[in-house]
Design an enzyme around this catalytic site. Structure first.
Site, PDB file in Angstrom:
ATOM      1  N   ARG A 152      -2.358  36.669  59.712  1.00 52.19           N
ATOM      2  CA  ARG A 152      -2.697  35.724  60.758  1.00 52.19           C
ATOM      3  C   ARG A 152      -3.765  34.769  60.276  1.00 52.19           C
ATOM      4  O   ARG A 152      -4.777  35.182  59.738  1.00 52.19           O
ATOM      5  CB  ARG A 152      -3.207  36.458  61.999  1.00 52.19           C
TER       6      ARG A 152
ATOM      7  N   ARG B 150       0.831  -1.210   0.000  1.00 52.12           N
ATOM      8  CA  ARG B 150       0.000   0.000   0.000  1.00 52.12           C
ATOM      9  C   ARG B 150       0.863   1.255   0.000  1.00 52.12           C
ATOM     10  O   ARG B 150       2.041   1.243   0.359  1.00 52.12           O
ATOM     11  CB  ARG B 150      -0.890   0.003   1.249  1.00 52.12           C
TER      12      ARG B 150
END
Length: 1156
Positions: free
Chosen positions: A637, A328
């Site tokens: 904090r 092919r």
């Protein structure tokens, strides 16, 4: 693209139009009649069909396409002049194998010639014969040659007759497993099964032992039958670590044969080529000569006509063996149309018309190698899941192009649907350069430009291959992928824009992803950010902490002249006023302004894990990730993890340095947690004393007990969680603490529920407090903290002057007023209009007060909130008069609402405790899951509720085994990928379920912090245009266009315009899905549920309900894209239920069976 040059004036005839008459005769060769081809049909699909169509168009030939019922939307049928359906009612692959239909289309539409492409019927002699019988030319070898070379066993015999070395193998296709046993006994393992009538890796299985023989024989036979219509196999000895070399051959009908040199096809997975290189790098010139001459010899032996590709294995010793013939056309890097005009498709057509190679100017002595070409097969496969094919709709496709790049594709376009029926190839990318490194660089650049969304691709894997030093050195063999596991260390695509569109589409179709407490729309305008000067912000207290450590930091605070303020707006203020958490997007926008204008604040409070559940479930943000986003000029904090269930100490100990490394300080709650002592060396530690209420006469009861512990810390934080401190009590409490700890900085926190917060904080400051908590004016009052502006104004010009510019506070407050409007559906003012001094009686903490009010309304108790507050007092006493902080305050609230909802007084609840089903939080508290309360558990209430339930004695974390964080990290990487940070590990350790949900959400929708809050909560309006800045210099311009009607799959298509290009996504309508029936999905978190690894078809079920299965035992066989996969059991157990049957078509993750 690799170029082949013809030298010494070779003719360039392959591009000549159809104007020539008869060809010139070659000397000493009998000429065949020249028959021009006017119409070509391609009996194939995809990119090879398109390539042939393009060549035909260039030659002035009309084109015909054929397509299956599943391929109606494929590009190849649109590229042809005519297109016809074949195989109506047949399976997808069988349609392209149905010779009668193909021949019928050819005859009915006056087709002159059929090109078979590669795969499907290209290697079937009966198809070539059928074309010949129908009077249609077959563009390829004669039926006899196809038969000889299509039968790999006969091809071996031909090779042997031609004197070409071959790998030991069977002389004929085997017909039974017994023959495979005999072959392996003779030649030993490993061996390999190969399909006798096809290639491309289909029907190919390597076997290393007798135990693998039967299963691999069955799988190879089944794959070959499905792919080629014939399951015949033959067996060969498997050569380990060879190079796979293919030589391109071209022949005509007059016996002329030439070669176009070789390509290296060694980089393979499942025996299918992934990357190909032409010419083969570092190939010995003598070996190259032997390979090419043997290839020509083979082609002459069989009188090959047209293109062919003999395959060879080259061993490390320099020996080579004939592998297989391929007749092919192969559109690989050695065959792109070169500058010389050589084009293999043109040549095939011309040869079929009767031309000779010399007519076309092609002679062996004129062919030269010019440069290097690399081809990559981009497939819709997931390398992270063993290259399992992926299917679906391509939502975005952008290719990589430019100088030296060629693309061969057919289904690669936006909107294309990738089905499970055919090969997973998406596009072939071919790069050409002057040498191997140059071609590799071009290929790498091209792949980096690709954007494919909607389906997984192997592009990240290909990029790793191209960056691999062994590949760049050109020393690869067929074991290259197996021996380089680093190729699978894939860098995930960000895919931010498409994920963002998916989220917006989901909101437009299904509404907000977050629960909305009340029906109120967010403000239509974004808050105004005040101007921020250019340049770095001034130094803050964090610089002192980093420079001088905790002791120096504490001294600086004590020596500071005036009152210091901590701004809680970033955390406690908004979480007290809003039944949610403010998104990172809104905090990040105002953060630079705070850094530049409030450098003399003590700190900014940023929320931690105490709000992780709400943060994830309502606004999809994660606390430790938020610490990373703010300008690190202030101490930030954040509280350490607080849970409603017990956890080992390990994650909490590890969390402190992580948070402080991001500019944070952590707090320690006394006496509930003492583990912070071990972490205090990492930074400034707050030691919390919870104030239980002055009216009870025990405001200082914990002071004596805590004194020995307090001396180990840098700070003392007194948290008045419910806002119970009155000015007189402040003077007494702070004065006593200052007398007892003269060198320890004092930090006071309160809530303003009663309205006396400003007065109380002023009293604390006058009594010797160093720091008090405040909030931006528009986010202060009620259940939040006292007003920043009020404290700043009241202390201005006094010894307590904060030094904070009042005008800056006004601008700051204006921003937060606008931001608060975005969260109107969560604002406490939706259900309560003011604070209330009754807090002095019910002691409900500030944030809990707001949440309790929302919960009461959502449970239908809004009109009974007064009764809920009274019940809160009784519930608190029932539980032992708790120190109410998160999570103990929630437990009291849950019990209070339970009592009101069921009409229970304290006496009734205690009397019926053995029969009542109390809230889970109450039961787990009484079990000891969050520790032992001060004064112990209430009896006999505890025993009545728990009955025989287990109890935790002592502090829960101390009795639990240490958590292996390294093992947890490995588990997270396995589940979520390599993008796992230390913060992720700690978050998963503290909140495993919530973190898992968060990761799943971001994996689907990506990080959404760049999206403004109104769009996040409400989605865009149709025709609305907006911008989203993903990062600096990358901005998306988006316009919402339309939402479609519901489709049969329960989806709606949502259309956008993104950066001027149309984008569309499919969104499941969750409400409609409830009314439609779908196959159940396997749940990832349920170990015994086995899901479909890829979309496909069930071809065999090997177990039944009730069967005992061992780990690794085959459960069923699936087929997708012509590839079969055996699903094995991940565990030992018993099959509880089988959810599939043979021939059932499944989608990805569909539930196959359950094991228990």
């Amino acid at each position: 693209m690799l170029k082949f040059q013809t030298v010494r004036g070779g003719l360039r005839l392959l591009g000549i139009r159809r104007t020539s008459t008869a060809p010139a005769a070659s000397p000493n060769v009998r000429r065949l009649e020249y028959k021009p081809i006017k119409k070509v049909m391609v009996a194939n699909r995809g990119e090879i069909a398109i390539r042939v169509f393009r060549a035909c168009t260039e030659l002035g030939i009309r084109t015909v396409a054929v397509y299956s019922e599943q391929d109606t939307g494929q590009m190849h049928r649109q590229k042809a002049d005519e297109a016809y359906l074949i195989g109506r009612g047949l399976a997808p692959v069988q349609a392209y194998l149905h010779i009668p239909d193909i021949i019928k289309v050819a005859k009915e539409n006056n087709v002159d010639a059929v090109h078979p492409g590669y795969g499907f019927l290209s290697e079937r002699a009966d198809f070539a014969q059928a074309c010949q019988d129908a009077g249609v030319r077959f563009i390829g070898p004669s039926p006899e040659v196809v038969r000889k070379m299509g039968d790999k066993v006969e091809a071996r015999a031909i090779a042997i007759a031609a004197g070409v070395p071959v790998v030991p193998g069977t002389d004929a296709p085997i017909t039974s497993l017994h023959e495979a046993h005999e072959f392996s006994n003779t030649y030993g393992f490993p061996i390999i099964f190969k399909a006798a009538y096809g290639g491309g890796g289909r029907g190919m299985r390597v076997v290393h032992s007798y135990e693998e023989l039967e299963e691999n024989y069955n799988r190879a036979y089944s794959e070959a039958l499905a792919a080629f219509g014939n399951g015949a196999l033959f067996v060969e000895k498997f050569i380990e670590k060879p190079r796979h070399i293919e030589v391109q051959i071209l022949g005509d009908q007059y016996g002329n044969i030439l070669h176009l040199y070789e390509r290296d096809c060694s980089i393979q997975r499942r025996h299918q080529k992934v990357v190909e290189i032409a010419p083969a790098a570092h190939l010995d010139p003598q070996l190259r000569t032997r390979l090419t001459s043997d290839s020509v010899k083979l082609a002459k032996q069989v009188k090959n006509k047209g293109a062919g590709t003999p395959g060879w294995l080259s061993g490390q010793s320099g020996r080579c063996w004939f592998l297989r013939p391929i007749r092919r056309l192969k559109p690989e890097p050695s065959q792109p149309p070169p500058l010389s005009g050589v084009d293999l498709v043109h040549a095939q057509i011309h040869v079929a018309e009767g031309r000779s190679l010399p007519d076309l100017g092609l002679r062996q002595e004129n062919i030269r190698i010019n440069g290097c070409a690399i081809q990559c097969r981009v497939t819709t496969e997931d390398p992270a899941r063993s290259f399992q094919p992926d299917t679906g709709r391509i939502e975005v496709f952008r290719s990589g192009e430019g100088m030296g790049i060629r693309l061969d594709n057919a289904s690669a376009f936006q909107g294309a649907v990738i089905s499970p029926h055919y090969d997973s190839l998406l596009v072939k990318v071919i790069a050409h350069g002057k040498d191997h490194p140059t071609a590799a660089t071009k290929m790498s650049r091209a792949l980096a430009e690709f954007r494919v969304r909607g389906v997984k691709t192997n592009i990240p894997f290909l990029q790793n291959v191209l960056n691999n030093q062994q590949f760049l050195a050109g020393t690869v063999d067929t074991q290259f992928i197996d021996e380089n596991p680093d190729l699978f260390q894939l860098r995930p695509a960000q895919n931010r824009a498409q994920k963002l569109l998916h989220y917006l589409g989901h909101v437009m179709v299904n509404g907000p992803t977050t629960p909305i407490p009340v029906k109120a729309s967010p403000s239509p305008t974004d808050p105004l950010v005040p101007a921020v000067p250019i340049g770095p912000p001034p130094a803050g207290f964090r610089d002192i902490l980093l420079r001088e450590g905790p002791e120096g930091f504490a001294r600086a605070v004590r020596n500071h002249q005036g009152l210091l303020l901590m701004d809680t707006t970033f955390r406690d203020a908004h979480q007290s006023l809003l039944a949610t958490r403010v998104r990172t997007h809104d905090l990040k926008k105002i953060s630079p302004y705070v850094a530049h204008n409030f450098s003399n604040l003590f700190s900014i409070e940023n929320w931690g894990e105490a709000g992780a559940d709400l943060g994830r479930n309502r606004v999809s943000v994660w606390p430790l990730r938020k610490l990373e986003t703010f300008t690190p000029k202030k101490s930030v904090r954040g509280a350490p993890g607080q849970r409603l269930v017990p956890a080992p100490d390990t994650p909490h100990r590890a969390e402190t340095p992580v948070a402080q490394g991001q500019g944070g300080a952590t707090s320690l709650l006394v006496p509930a947690q003492r583990i912070g002592r071990r972490a205090m060396k990492w930074g400034a530690e707050d030691t919390d004393l919870s104030y239980p209420g002055s009216h009870k006469g025990k405001s200082l009861q914990g002071l004596g007990q805590g004194a020995p512990l307090l001396t180990a810390f840098s700070f003392l934080l007194a948290q008045d969680m419910a806002g119970l401190l009155k000015p007189a009590a402040c003077t007494m409490l702070v004065g006593s603490l200052r007398d007892r700890f003269p060198d320890l900085p004092l930090h006071i926190h309160t809530h303003d529920t009663s309205g006396a917060g400003v007065a109380a904080m002023l009293a604390c400051a006058q009594a010797g407090a160093d720091v008090v908590d405040v909030a931006a004016d528009s986010m202060s009052g009620m259940t939040s903290q006292p007003s920043m502006g009020a404290l700043v104004a009241c202390t201005r010009g006094t010894p307590l002057d904060t030094g904070v510019p009042l005008e800056r506070v006004f601008d700051y407050s204006e921003y937060w007023e606008g931001a608060r409007g975005l969260y109107a559906a969560f604002d406490c003012t939706a259900t309560m209009k003011s604070g209330n001094s009754d807090v002095y009686e019910n002691e409900i903490p500030g944030g809990q007060y707001t949440n309790l009010h929302f919960q009461a309304h959502s449970m239908g108790l809004g009109s009974k909130f007064k009764e809920v507050k009274k019940a809160y007092v009784e519930a608190n006493q029932m539980l032992g008069d708790l120190i109410k902080v998160t999570p103990s305050s929630k437990i009291v609230g849950d019990l209070a609402q339970f009592m009101v909802q069921n009409g229970l007084s304290r006496a009734e609840a205690e009397a019926q405790a053995e029969e009542l089903s109390f809230p889970r939080s109450v039961v787990e508290f009484l079990q000891g899951y969050i520790g032992i309360p001060h004064g112990g558990f209430p009896e006999p209430f505890r025993s009545k509720v728990l009955k025989d339930l287990p109890r935790v004695e002592g502090r829960p974390g101390a009795s639990l085994p240490p958590l292996d964080l390294q093992m947890l990290e490995k588990e997270l990487i396995e589940r979520h990928g390599e993008e796992v940070t230390p913060e992720d590990v700690l978050s998963a350790a503290i909140y495993p379920d919530v973190f898992a949900h968060f990761k799943d959400f971001t994996a689907t929708f990506g990080p959404l912090d760049s999206l403004n809050t109104r769009l996040f909560l409400q989605g865009p309006r149709i025709a609305e245009e907006f911008e989203v800045e993903l990062e600096r210099g990358k901005t998306l311009h988006i316009k919402a266009l339309a939402v479609s009607d519901l489709n049969r799959a329960g989806q709606r298509q949502v259309f956008f315009e993104l950066n001027g290009q149309l984008r569309s996504i499919l969104v499941k309508d969750t409400q409609a899905m409830k009314e439609m029936h779908f196959h159940p999905k396997a749940l990832k978190d349920v170990k015994g549920q086995i899901g479909e690894p890829m979309p496909g078809k069930v071809i065999d079920v090997k177990v039944a309900a009730g069967a005992k299965v061992a780990k690794g035992q085959p459960l069923c066989v699936l087929s997708a894209m012509k590839m079969e996969t055996v699903v094995t059991s991940p565990m030992e157990g018993t099959v509880r239920k089988v959810h599939v049957t043979t021939d059932m078509t499944l989608e990805g993750d569909d539930l196959i069976l359950e094991i228990e």
